[in-house]
Design a protein around this motif. Structure first.
Motif, PDB file in Angstrom:
ATOM      1  N   TRP A  20     -19.192  11.970 -15.471  1.00  0.00           N
ATOM      2  CA  TRP A  20     -20.862  10.713 -14.891  1.00  0.00           C
ATOM      3  C   TRP A  20     -20.513  10.889 -13.337  1.00  0.00           C
ATOM      4  O   TRP A  20     -19.724  10.322 -12.563  1.00  0.00           O
ATOM      5  CB  TRP A  20     -21.339   9.992 -15.376  1.00  0.00           C
ATOM      6  CG  TRP A  20     -21.219  10.079 -16.811  1.00  0.00           C
ATOM      7  CD1 TRP A  20     -20.369   9.910 -17.880  1.00  0.00           C
ATOM      8  CD2 TRP A  20     -22.803  11.172 -17.755  1.00  0.00           C
ATOM      9  NE1 TRP A  20     -21.039  10.482 -19.006  1.00  0.00           N
ATOM     10  CE2 TRP A  20     -22.415  11.077 -19.074  1.00  0.00           C
ATOM     11  CE3 TRP A  20     -23.472  11.319 -17.424  1.00  0.00           C
ATOM     12  CZ2 TRP A  20     -22.926  12.033 -20.226  1.00  0.00           C
ATOM     13  CZ3 TRP A  20     -23.963  12.060 -18.020  1.00  0.00           C
ATOM     14  CH2 TRP A  20     -24.054  12.145 -19.478  1.00  0.00           C
ATOM     15  N   ASP A  21     -21.788  11.810 -12.868  1.00  0.00           N
ATOM     16  CA  ASP A  21     -22.419  11.167 -11.189  1.00  0.00           C
ATOM     17  C   ASP A  21     -24.024  10.610 -11.026  1.00  0.00           C
ATOM     18  O   ASP A  21     -24.438  10.440 -12.600  1.00  0.00           O
ATOM     19  CB  ASP A  21     -21.789  12.123 -10.455  1.00  0.00           C
ATOM     20  CG  ASP A  21     -22.327  11.738  -8.778  1.00  0.00           C
ATOM     21  OD1 ASP A  21     -22.143  11.006  -8.546  1.00  0.00           O
ATOM     22  OD2 ASP A  21     -21.812  13.138  -7.807  1.00  0.00           O
ATOM     23  N   SER A  22     -24.571  10.315 -10.047  1.00  0.00           N
ATOM     24  CA  SER A  22     -25.207  10.228  -9.695  1.00  0.00           C
ATOM     25  C   SER A  22     -26.118  11.009  -8.818  1.00  0.00           C
ATOM     26  O   SER A  22     -25.748  11.625  -7.987  1.00  0.00           O
ATOM     27  CB  SER A  22     -25.976   9.046  -9.283  1.00  0.00           C
ATOM     28  OG  SER A  22     -25.423   7.636 -10.342  1.00  0.00           O
ATOM     29  N   ASP A  23     -28.028  11.558  -9.557  1.00  0.00           N
ATOM     30  CA  ASP A  23     -28.313  12.219  -8.273  1.00  0.00           C
ATOM     31  C   ASP A  23     -29.281  11.304  -7.307  1.00  0.00           C
ATOM     32  O   ASP A  23     -28.672  10.498  -7.306  1.00  0.00           O
ATOM     33  CB  ASP A  23     -29.135  13.071  -8.813  1.00  0.00           C
ATOM     34  CG  ASP A  23     -30.415  12.196  -8.984  1.00  0.00           C
ATOM     35  OD1 ASP A  23     -30.887  11.220  -9.465  1.00  0.00           O
ATOM     36  OD2 ASP A  23     -31.162  13.155 -10.432  1.00  0.00           O
ATOM     37  N   PRO A  24     -29.616  11.988  -5.805  1.00  0.00           N
ATOM     38  CA  PRO A  24     -30.115  11.607  -5.406  1.00  0.00           C
ATOM     39  C   PRO A  24     -31.005  10.165  -5.755  1.00  0.00           C
ATOM     40  O   PRO A  24     -31.847   9.252  -5.008  1.00  0.00           O
ATOM     41  CB  PRO A  24     -30.788  12.433  -4.943  1.00  0.00           C
ATOM     42  CG  PRO A  24     -30.298  13.909  -4.318  1.00  0.00           C
ATOM     43  CD  PRO A  24     -29.817  13.692  -6.060  1.00  0.00           C
ATOM     44  N   ASP A  25     -31.598  10.855  -7.118  1.00  0.00           N
ATOM     45  CA  ASP A  25     -32.946   9.576  -6.975  1.00  0.00           C
ATOM     46  C   ASP A  25     -32.307   8.629  -7.926  1.00  0.00           C
ATOM     47  O   ASP A  25     -32.961   8.210  -8.704  1.00  0.00           O
ATOM     48  CB  ASP A  25     -33.923  10.513  -8.387  1.00  0.00           C
ATOM     49  CG  ASP A  25     -34.410  11.377  -7.268  1.00  0.00           C
ATOM     50  OD1 ASP A  25     -34.804  11.110  -5.857  1.00  0.00           O
ATOM     51  OD2 ASP A  25     -34.975  12.618  -8.021  1.00  0.00           O
ATOM     52  N   GLY A  26     -31.124   8.366  -8.202  1.00  0.00           N
ATOM     53  CA  GLY A  26     -30.672   7.236  -9.414  1.00  0.00           C
ATOM     54  C   GLY A  26     -29.975   7.186 -10.514  1.00  0.00           C
ATOM     55  O   GLY A  26     -29.452   7.013 -11.520  1.00  0.00           O
ATOM     56  N   ARG A  27     -30.808   8.658 -10.784  1.00  0.00           N
ATOM     57  CA  ARG A  27     -30.421   9.885 -12.707  1.00  0.00           C
ATOM     58  C   ARG A  27     -29.072   9.763 -12.739  1.00  0.00           C
ATOM     59  O   ARG A  27     -28.299  10.933 -12.109  1.00  0.00           O
ATOM     60  CB  ARG A  27     -31.490  11.192 -12.886  1.00  0.00           C
ATOM     61  CG  ARG A  27     -31.681  11.236 -14.029  1.00  0.00           C
ATOM     62  CD  ARG A  27     -32.465  12.657 -13.677  1.00  0.00           C
ATOM     63  NE  ARG A  27     -32.648  13.063 -12.545  1.00  0.00           N
ATOM     64  CZ  ARG A  27     -33.570  14.103 -11.850  1.00  0.00           C
ATOM     65  NH1 ARG A  27     -34.518  14.065 -12.602  1.00  0.00           N
ATOM     66  NH2 ARG A  27     -32.570  14.909 -11.134  1.00  0.00           N
ATOM     67  N   PRO A  28     -28.288   9.501 -13.774  1.00  0.00           N
ATOM     68  CA  PRO A  28     -27.256   9.544 -15.014  1.00  0.00           C
ATOM     69  C   PRO A  28     -27.473  11.798 -14.414  1.00  0.00           C
ATOM     70  O   PRO A  28     -28.273  12.150 -15.397  1.00  0.00           O
ATOM     71  CB  PRO A  28     -26.963   9.613 -15.309  1.00  0.00           C
ATOM     72  CG  PRO A  28     -28.244   8.673 -16.368  1.00  0.00           C
ATOM     73  CD  PRO A  28     -29.135   8.388 -15.168  1.00  0.00           C
ATOM     74  N   VAL A  29     -26.027  12.304 -13.747  1.00  0.00           N
ATOM     75  CA  VAL A  29     -25.725  13.010 -14.164  1.00  0.00           C
ATOM     76  C   VAL A  29     -24.432  13.987 -14.464  1.00  0.00           C
ATOM     77  O   VAL A  29     -23.652  13.147 -14.208  1.00  0.00           O
ATOM     78  CB  VAL A  29     -26.293  14.948 -12.805  1.00  0.00           C
ATOM     79  CG1 VAL A  29     -25.693  15.444 -13.065  1.00  0.00           C
ATOM     80  CG2 VAL A  29     -27.494  13.899 -12.003  1.00  0.00           C
ATOM     81  N   LEU A  30     -24.270  14.626 -15.732  1.00  0.00           N
ATOM     82  CA  LEU A  30     -22.736  15.258 -15.447  1.00  0.00           C
ATOM     83  C   LEU A  30     -22.750  16.151 -15.203  1.00  0.00           C
ATOM     84  O   LEU A  30     -23.279  17.153 -14.745  1.00  0.00           O
ATOM     85  CB  LEU A  30     -23.278  15.185 -17.392  1.00  0.00           C
ATOM     86  CG  LEU A  30     -21.841  15.966 -17.876  1.00  0.00           C
ATOM     87  CD1 LEU A  30     -20.519  14.751 -18.391  1.00  0.00           C
ATOM     88  CD2 LEU A  30     -22.415  16.659 -19.349  1.00  0.00           C
ATOM     89  N   LYS A  31     -21.444  15.978 -14.248  1.00  0.00           N
ATOM     90  CA  LYS A  31     -20.428  17.038 -14.049  1.00  0.00           C
ATOM     91  C   LYS A  31     -20.094  18.053 -14.875  1.00  0.00           C
ATOM     92  O   LYS A  31     -19.262  17.929 -15.665  1.00  0.00           O
ATOM     93  CB  LYS A  31     -19.810  16.768 -13.124  1.00  0.00           C
ATOM     94  CG  LYS A  31     -20.497  15.506 -11.940  1.00  0.00           C
ATOM     95  CD  LYS A  31     -19.539  15.056 -10.666  1.00  0.00           C
ATOM     96  CE  LYS A  31     -18.492  13.638 -11.094  1.00  0.00           C
ATOM     97  NZ  LYS A  31     -17.592  13.796 -10.014  1.00  0.00           N
ATOM     98  N   VAL A  32     -20.117  19.801 -14.475  1.00  0.00           N
ATOM     99  CA  VAL A  32     -19.131  20.467 -15.614  1.00  0.00           C
ATOM    100  C   VAL A  32     -19.305  21.356 -14.754  1.00  0.00           C
ATOM    101  O   VAL A  32     -19.906  21.809 -14.088  1.00  0.00           O
ATOM    102  CB  VAL A  32     -20.984  20.848 -16.301  1.00  0.00           C
ATOM    103  CG1 VAL A  32     -19.935  22.076 -17.139  1.00  0.00           C
ATOM    104  CG2 VAL A  32     -20.877  20.134 -17.946  1.00  0.00           C
ATOM    105  N   ARG A  33     -17.888  22.251 -15.590  1.00  0.00           N
ATOM    106  CA  ARG A  33     -17.483  23.148 -14.448  1.00  0.00           C
ATOM    107  C   ARG A  33     -17.278  24.552 -16.063  1.00  0.00           C
ATOM    108  O   ARG A  33     -16.840  24.395 -17.081  1.00  0.00           O
ATOM    109  CB  ARG A  33     -16.125  22.911 -14.243  1.00  0.00           C
ATOM    110  CG  ARG A  33     -15.828  22.151 -12.660  1.00  0.00           C
ATOM    111  CD  ARG A  33     -14.942  21.580 -12.378  1.00  0.00           C
ATOM    112  NE  ARG A  33     -14.903  20.842 -11.257  1.00  0.00           N
ATOM    113  CZ  ARG A  33     -15.148  21.254 -10.239  1.00  0.00           C
ATOM    114  NH1 ARG A  33     -14.322  22.400  -9.701  1.00  0.00           N
ATOM    115  NH2 ARG A  33     -14.626  20.354  -8.679  1.00  0.00           N
ATOM    116  N   VAL A  34     -17.629  25.584 -15.789  1.00  0.00           N
ATOM    117  CA  VAL A  34     -17.441  26.279 -16.273  1.00  0.00           C
ATOM    118  C   VAL A  34     -16.896  27.705 -14.970  1.00  0.00           C
ATOM    119  O   VAL A  34     -16.951  27.886 -14.277  1.00  0.00           O
ATOM    120  CB  VAL A  34     -18.769  27.094 -16.973  1.00  0.00           C
ATOM    121  CG1 VAL A  34     -19.571  25.957 -17.976  1.00  0.00           C
ATOM    122  CG2 VAL A  34     -19.639  27.440 -16.192  1.00  0.00           C
TER     123      VAL A  34
END
Length: 92
Positions: A20-34
């Motif tokens: 998990w990380d946060s976007d510039p708005d503070g919203r949680p974002v899942l980091k995914v690689r494919v």
């Protein structure tokens, strides 16, 4: 229906969830690689398959709602709420 924001990195050595990380708005974002390249929607399809598998859901329960051509995407997940999705993905 749950909403999941994702930061996708295509062309990786392997498919994986990077946490998990946060976007510039503070919203949680899942980091995914494919491993798939962003050609003809292949990276998006790989993302949907990977997330559905990680959540233990059929592919049809996960859909790309926003961000078709962007690295930041919003997925909609049927059958779970936001807390269930976060708990299942954090447990991995």
């Amino acid at each position: 229906m749950a909403r999941l924001f994702v930061r996708l990195t295509p062309g990786a050595a392997q498919d994986r969830l990077d946490g998990w990380d946060s976007d510039p708005d503070g919203r949680p974002v899942l980091k995914v690689r494919v491993g798939a390249r962003p050609i003809e929607g292949k990276a998006n399809e790989a993302l949907v398959r990977l997330v559905a598998g990680a959540l233990g859901l059929p592919r049809s329960a996960v859909s790309l709602a926003q961000g078709d051509r962007s690295r930041t995407k919003r997925l909609e997940i049927a059958g779970l709420d936001d807390d269930d999705v976060r708990a299942r993905l954090t447990a991995l």
